[in-house]
Design a protein around this motif. Structure first.
Motif, mmCIF file in Angstrom:
data_model
loop_
_atom_site.group_PDB
_atom_site.id
_atom_site.type_symbol
_atom_site.label_atom_id
_atom_site.label_comp_id
_atom_site.label_asym_id
_atom_site.label_seq_id
_atom_site.Cartn_x
_atom_site.Cartn_y
_atom_site.Cartn_z
ATOM 1 N N SER A 28 11.591 6.014 -0.341
ATOM 2 C CA SER A 28 12.532 5.764 -1.395
ATOM 3 C C SER A 28 12.069 4.299 -2.171
ATOM 4 N N GLN A 29 11.381 3.539 -1.515
ATOM 5 C CA GLN A 29 11.192 2.229 -1.894
ATOM 6 C C GLN A 29 9.644 1.875 -2.569
ATOM 7 N N ILE A 30 8.824 3.078 -2.607
ATOM 8 C CA ILE A 30 7.390 2.963 -2.777
ATOM 9 C C ILE A 30 7.159 3.944 -3.891
ATOM 10 N N LYS A 31 6.512 3.410 -5.091
ATOM 11 C CA LYS A 31 6.121 4.252 -6.173
ATOM 12 C C LYS A 31 4.837 4.970 -5.820
ATOM 13 N N ASP A 32 4.627 6.295 -6.179
ATOM 14 C CA ASP A 32 3.274 6.874 -5.934
ATOM 15 C C ASP A 32 3.019 7.882 -6.755
ATOM 16 N N PHE A 33 1.563 8.414 -6.549
ATOM 17 C CA PHE A 33 1.086 9.337 -7.618
ATOM 18 C C PHE A 33 1.340 10.840 -7.329
ATOM 19 N N CYS A 34 2.209 10.953 -6.306
ATOM 20 C CA CYS A 34 2.487 12.413 -5.662
ATOM 21 C C CYS A 34 3.753 12.347 -5.091
ATOM 22 N N PRO A 35 4.266 13.558 -4.668
ATOM 23 C CA PRO A 35 5.776 13.416 -3.960
ATOM 24 C C PRO A 35 5.171 13.357 -2.621
ATOM 25 N N ALA A 106 3.612 15.654 3.526
ATOM 26 C CA ALA A 106 2.554 14.756 3.140
ATOM 27 C C ALA A 106 2.860 13.373 2.879
ATOM 28 N N TYR A 107 2.347 12.367 3.346
ATOM 29 C CA TYR A 107 2.584 11.026 2.992
ATOM 30 C C TYR A 107 1.388 10.141 2.597
ATOM 31 N N HIS A 108 1.477 9.800 1.117
ATOM 32 C CA HIS A 108 0.138 9.028 0.563
ATOM 33 C C HIS A 108 0.519 7.428 0.809
ATOM 34 N N LEU A 109 0.765 6.858 -0.217
ATOM 35 C CA LEU A 109 0.953 5.465 -0.082
ATOM 36 C C LEU A 109 1.908 4.897 1.059
ATOM 37 N N PRO A 110 2.905 5.498 1.421
ATOM 38 C CA PRO A 110 3.720 5.282 2.346
ATOM 39 C C PRO A 110 2.995 5.256 3.694
ATOM 40 N N LEU A 111 2.105 6.046 4.061
ATOM 41 C CA LEU A 111 1.318 6.012 5.258
ATOM 42 C C LEU A 111 0.022 4.932 5.151
ATOM 43 N N ASP A 112 -0.269 4.557 3.880
ATOM 44 C CA ASP A 112 -1.321 3.435 3.791
ATOM 45 C C ASP A 112 -0.480 2.085 4.279
ATOM 46 N N ILE A 113 0.634 2.127 3.742
ATOM 47 C CA ILE A 113 1.242 0.751 3.913
ATOM 48 C C ILE A 113 1.908 0.416 5.292
ATOM 49 N N HIS A 114 2.429 1.342 5.851
ATOM 50 C CA HIS A 114 3.492 1.208 7.182
ATOM 51 C C HIS A 114 2.720 0.083 7.986
ATOM 52 N N LEU A 137 0.241 -11.023 -2.954
ATOM 53 C CA LEU A 137 1.069 -12.202 -2.289
ATOM 54 C C LEU A 137 2.756 -12.056 -2.787
ATOM 55 N N GLY A 138 3.613 -11.822 -1.857
ATOM 56 C CA GLY A 138 5.215 -11.721 -2.303
ATOM 57 C C GLY A 138 5.527 -10.413 -2.354
ATOM 58 N N ASN A 139 4.461 -9.443 -2.010
ATOM 59 C CA ASN A 139 4.708 -8.004 -2.412
ATOM 60 C C ASN A 139 4.831 -7.303 -0.798
ATOM 61 N N PRO A 140 6.079 -7.003 -0.349
ATOM 62 C CA PRO A 140 5.951 -6.521 1.290
ATOM 63 C C PRO A 140 5.333 -5.059 1.152
ATOM 64 N N PHE A 141 5.361 -4.326 -0.049
ATOM 65 C CA PHE A 141 4.641 -3.107 -0.288
ATOM 66 C C PHE A 141 3.291 -2.835 -0.776
#
Length: 263
Positions: A28-35, A106-114, A137-141
């Motif tokens: 819910s905290q990550i903007k992505d290009f797909c659901p 499927a998990y795109h950016l959330p799986l890149d970032i974890h 810098l300053g972006n936890p995501f």
């Protein structure tokens, strides 16, 4: 309910698993290009999962052969700006999933970032890089990360290390100085665009999956090493780690299948 509140069980409701993964990966905290999450609904209860990088027809066929209830992938469907109609290749893939009652998760950016299970974190672990923080810098995501090696390493030695770890021949573009590499930034997959930001911060090298024409010029003019190690090869490890995590936590049957891709 937090990700730690879910109980271990031999099989579980599909939505309960998706809820857990959504919470774990902070969708819910990550903007992505797909659901992210459940993209195609299938069996109500899940006991067997096939995980992989991309929900290709070959991976779907492996799931069918294995009588799996779900596919867990990094690259799913319904990307921003792609054609909406369910025709051609997209229709064939989704029809196979529906006909065989297989969930697609499927998990795109959330799986890149974890920070632990993600593609970036897993690549750092494989290469022996100590993560020091986000590149943005300053972006936890931040989808790109920076870190350092315990000891400085030269470009050819890092090339060999990447080749051995990922079983790929990576492309190394060295700057004219060919300086030793102590600090490094990286972004798995198609993250080559972050190299200029890394160079601006004085980082010695940048690792990604893909390379662009302008990358060579940035390396030469901004004094930074670049390593392109393959989009698929750098992103094999997030889905694998996530599958292993839920297999252990919920005692589900999860098998990682690597459909070879030289890109």
């Amino acid at each position: 309910m937090s990700a730690n509140d879910y109980k271990i069980e031999l099989n579980m409701k599909t939505q309960a698993l998706v809820n857990y993964l959504d919470e774990l990966l902070q969708v819910s905290q990550i903007k992505d290009f797909c659901p992210n999450g459940l993209q195609v609904q299938g069996e109500e209860n899940i006991s067997k999962i096939i995980s992989g990088v991309t929900a290709s027809q070959a991976l779907i066929d492996r799931a069918i052969e294995s009588n799996a209830d779900a596919l867990l992938v990094h690259h799913g469907y319904f990307w921003k700006n792609e054609p909406a109609p369910l025709t051609g290749m997209k229709y064939q893939r989704i029809k196979k999933l529906i006909d065989n009652n297989i969930n697609l998760i499927a998990y795109h950016l959330p799986l890149d970032i974890h920070h632990e299970l993600g593609n970036n974190a897993q690549l750092a672990k494989l290469l022996g890089i100590e993560v020091t923080g986000p590149l943005e810098l300053g972006n936890p995501f931040s989808v790109s990360v920076q870190g350092q090696f315990a000891k400085a390493i030269d470009g050819s030695a890092l090339t060999n290390q990447i080749n051995n770890v990922l079983s790929r021949d990576c492309l190394h573009i060295a700057p004219p100085s060919n300086k030793p590499i102590k600090t490094v930034a990286w972004c798995t997959g198609g993250g080559q665009g972050y190299i200029e930001l890394a160079a601006q911060q004085g980082i010695d090298a940048f690792i990604s999956g893909e390379v662009s024409e302008q990358t060579t010029h940035i390396c030469h003019e901004m004094d930074i090493h670049f390593f392109a190690a393959g989009h698929h090869a750098t992103e094999r490890y997030g889905a694998k780690a996530l599958g292993e995590h839920i297999a252990q936590k919920f005692e589900l049957d999860v098998t990682f299948v690597d459909i070879n891709n030289p890109v």
